[in-house]
Design a protein around this motif. Structure first.
Motif, PDB file in Angstrom:
ATOM      1  N   ILE A  34       0.774  -1.324   0.081  1.00 50.09           N
ATOM      2  CA  ILE A  34       0.055  -0.166  -0.021  1.00 50.09           C
ATOM      3  C   ILE A  34       0.909   1.125  -0.127  1.00 50.09           C
ATOM      4  O   ILE A  34       1.893   1.437   0.752  1.00 50.09           O
ATOM      5  N   ALA A  41      -2.980   0.737  -4.217  1.00 53.15           N
ATOM      6  CA  ALA A  41      -2.730  -0.742  -3.358  1.00 53.15           C
ATOM      7  C   ALA A  41      -1.992  -1.547  -4.791  1.00 53.15           C
ATOM      8  O   ALA A  41      -2.530  -1.558  -5.836  1.00 53.15           O
ATOM      9  N   THR A  68      -7.210  -1.469   4.890  1.00 57.92           N
ATOM     10  CA  THR A  68      -6.135  -2.594   4.544  1.00 57.92           C
ATOM     11  C   THR A  68      -7.091  -3.951   4.404  1.00 57.92           C
ATOM     12  O   THR A  68      -6.487  -5.143   3.566  1.00 57.92           O
ATOM     13  N   LYS A  72      -6.539  -6.803   1.241  1.00 56.69           N
ATOM     14  CA  LYS A  72      -6.172  -8.154   1.505  1.00 56.69           C
ATOM     15  C   LYS A  72      -7.096  -8.998   0.833  1.00 56.69           C
ATOM     16  O   LYS A  72      -6.852 -10.119   0.004  1.00 56.69           O
TER      17      LYS A  72
END
Length: 137
Positions: A34, A41, A68, A72
């Motif tokens: 990131i 990202a 985040t 993912k």
């Protein structure tokens, strides 16, 4: 929704060497980097067979919204789409998010339950703070 004939999900461990999947299975490994300054990202996916031989990879960039866990999960979806396109099943996914593994393997149904709990905690903290009690997190 994408359906795979067979799917396993496991939590990645930083202490282990690359554990191979069962014979005749493929394994998806992923990573995300990131760059908050640029708001981007970078998603990276590698697919290997049970002998560790490279089969496919993908690298792409996506806007970073500040979540985040979302990044993912996005990289896992990117990998699954690649696997489905190439017919590389059955598949084992290695993922470094406990929450993500729980959601994928349906040990928890959604983050909604957690979000309601967090909302209750925030409301309680705000209420207590207004009553001059200190709450520190």
């Amino acid at each position: 929704m994408l359906k795979l004939p067979m799917l396993k999900a496991s939590l990645a461990s930083k202490e282990e060497r690359w554990p191979s999947p069962d014979k005749n299975w493929f394994k998806l490994n992923s990573d995300a980097a990131i760059n908050e300054t640029e708001g981007l990202a970078r998603l990276e996916v590698v697919i290997r067979n049970s002998q560790g031989e490279f089969k496919a990879s993908s690298i792409c960039r996506r806007p970073f919204s500040g979540a985040t866990e979302f990044v993912k999960a996005s990289v896992i979806l990117e990998g699954i789409e690649l696997v489905v396109d190439l017919g590389l099943t059955p598949l084992m996914i290695e993922f470094d998010s406990v929450n993500g593994i729980s959601l994928i393997s349906q040990r928890i149904s959604s983050n909604l339950k957690i979000n309601w709990l967090i909302s209750d905690i925030r409301a309680f903290i705000c209420n207590k703070t207004k009553q001059r009690e200190l709450v520190a997190i």
